[in-house]
Design an enzyme around this catalytic site. Structure first.
Site, PDB file in Angstrom:
ATOM      1  N   HIS A 227       0.861  -1.181   0.000  1.00  0.00           N
ATOM      2  CA  HIS A 227       0.000   0.000   0.000  1.00  0.00           C
ATOM      3  C   HIS A 227       0.898   1.232   0.000  1.00  0.00           C
ATOM      4  O   HIS A 227       1.684   1.441   0.919  1.00  0.00           O
ATOM      5  CB  HIS A 227      -0.925   0.019   1.219  1.00  0.00           C
ATOM      6  CG  HIS A 227      -1.891   1.173   1.206  1.00  0.00           C
ATOM      7  ND1 HIS A 227      -3.122   1.097   0.594  1.00  0.00           N
ATOM      8  CD2 HIS A 227      -1.793   2.437   1.710  1.00  0.00           C
ATOM      9  CE1 HIS A 227      -3.752   2.255   0.741  1.00  0.00           C
ATOM     10  NE2 HIS A 227      -2.950   3.082   1.402  1.00  0.00           N
ATOM     11  N   CYS A 228       0.768   2.041  -1.033  1.00  0.00           N
ATOM     12  CA  CYS A 228       1.649   3.187  -1.213  1.00  0.00           C
ATOM     13  C   CYS A 228       0.929   4.455  -0.789  1.00  0.00           C
ATOM     14  O   CYS A 228      -0.092   4.820  -1.392  1.00  0.00           O
ATOM     15  CB  CYS A 228       2.099   3.304  -2.665  1.00  0.00           C
ATOM     16  SG  CYS A 228       3.230   4.676  -2.972  1.00  0.00           S
TER      17      CYS A 228
END
EC number: 2.3.1.225
Length: 440
Positions: A227-228
């Protein structure tokens, strides 16, 4: 030391109507006695701790206990407001990047090209290359942000009868038996560290291979990488190519800005030209471009290595577990096919942020071997499998999907054709030998 009862929220408590404004006329000073609830709550707590008469302990509250404790207060809290605040705050990194990009566009186009560079030809060349890299960078960044992560399909959900049975069952062994019955018709190769079927209690689905639950997105994501926060999205099967291209074009964008601004940065730094309003923008533009270039370069190199090995960030830290044990190279098909699995077969579209990845995200081709699959001599050879791998492959009854067969390519079929040809030749030689012996 035995279990202790929770504090009784009703003990010695009476609810008077004088504490509520506007209700005195209705209740006229009456009070509500909570002693029945008090005794019922204490009895329910004893039953929940002892499991009733001769029963096993149940770590649950009695059904008659009203939801007034900490769990109840959390439920009554405005969770939707907190959720909206979290979603709003999650966009801060994206807004920051957008503001930096907008400022860099102004500083480069207006302050540098229009007001600082004297040569017309140099202006045209710089502006042309800059806008190409800028458009590709913004395009790939947009696709990475707004491409919704892929989630497991309905076939990975438990049927209604099995779901009810799974929820009623308390023993993990029986729950695993239920999951195994459902998973027999699914293309699953990976297991948990203990060898169990991977099931998400939050999403209530059987996890496909390489699928993981993202706590930030609150969903199971196919081929989840990470998850960026800089894109406020989960990077997975549906947008991993876009993420790689975003890193590529952002690196090109920063490198070009730093290289083209360098000579003017040196002039402004040494006070060679007279003071101008563009000095601050040019100096700061070089520092920002160089800083982002260094940070992006390391991340870009790491993800190129992951693509070449056909691993996700999660799999790089924790090897996927197959039926014959953990194998960090379990999904690797060789360098060229690993690249094609992310970018597709048509090289014309590799540099464009359009979806061309192979497969469906639910199943992936795997060698199911413990040796290094990068060795061409061990490629899909039965002799390279150990006993556990052979037993695991024998248990798998589901054939490869179309995407898996396409990913394996023609090499596998050529090897199989050679094997069949050798077998036929050996059979013919044996038949000829037998006929000669009979004639003699």
């Amino acid at each position: 030391m035995g279990p202790s009862l929770c504090p009784n929220p009703f003990k010695g408590f009476t609810l008077r109507s004088e504490s509520f404004e506007g209700l005195n006329d209705v209740f006229q000073g009456t009070s509500v006695d909570l002693s029945p609830l008090n005794s019922e709550w204490e009895a329910g707590q004893r039953r929940s701790l002892t499991g009733g008469v001769g029963g096993a302990r149940k770590d649950r509250l009695h059904p008659s206990f009203p939801v007034f404790c900490s769990q109840g207060r959390r439920k009554m809290a405005p969770t939707h407001v907190l959720r909206c605040c979290q979603r709003g705050l999650a966009w801060i990194p994206v807004i920051f990047i957008a503001l930096v990009v907008c400022w860099s566009y102004y500083a480069y186009v207006v302050e540098l090209c229009l007001f600082t560079i004297p040569s017309i030809l140099e202006k045209v060349v710089y502006l042309a290359v800059f806008h190409v890299s800028f458009i590709m960078f913004v395009w790939s960044y947009w696709k990475t942000i707004f491409t919704r992560p892929s989630t497991p399909s309905k076939e990975f959900c438990l049927p209604k009868s099995e779901k009810e049975q799974y929820e009623k069952e308390q023993r993990p062994e029986t729950q695993q038996e239920i999951l195994k019955r459902v998973a027999t018709s699914l293309p699953l190769y990976t297991r948990t560290g203990a060898g169990a079927i991977r099931y998400c209690d939050r999403c209530q689905v059987i996890k496909p291979d390489r699928c993981h639950h993202c706590s930030a997105c609150d969903m199971c994501v196919l081929k989840m990488d990470h998850h960026c926060p800089w894109v406020n999205n989960c990077v997975g099967f549906s947008n991993y190519k876009f993420f790689i291209l975003f890193l590529t074009y952002s690196l090109v964008y920063c490198l070009f800005i730093a290289a083209s601004v360098l000579q003017y940065f040196i002039k402004f730094w040494t006070n060679d030209p007279p003071e101008s309003h563009a000095k601050f923008h040019v100096l700061f533009l070089f520092f920002v471009a160089a800083m982002f270039c260094i940070s992006i370069l390391s991340l870009f190199t790491y993800h190129l290595w992951l693509v070449g090995k056909n691993r996700s960030t999660i799999e790089a830290f924790r090897a996927p577990v197959f039926r014959n044990g953990p194998d960090k190279n379990g999904f690797s098909l060789g360098f060229s096919k690993n690249i094609a699995q992310v970018f597709g077969d048509q090289k014309l579209y590799w540099l464009l942020p359009v979806f061309t990845s192979q497969g469906d995200g639910f199943s992936f081709p795997t060698r199911l071997v413990t040796v290094d699959p990068e060795q061409p001599t061990d490629c899909l050879q039965p002799g390279g499998l150990d006993k556990g791998a052979v037993e695991g492959s024998a248990e798998q009854t589901t054939p490869l999907s179309e995407s898996q067969n396409r990913l394996l390519g023609n090499d596998y079929h050529i090897e199989e054709d050679h094997k069949e040809t050798d077998i036929l030749k050996s059979d013919e030689s044996e038949a000829i030998t037998i006929s000669i012996e009979s004639e003699s």
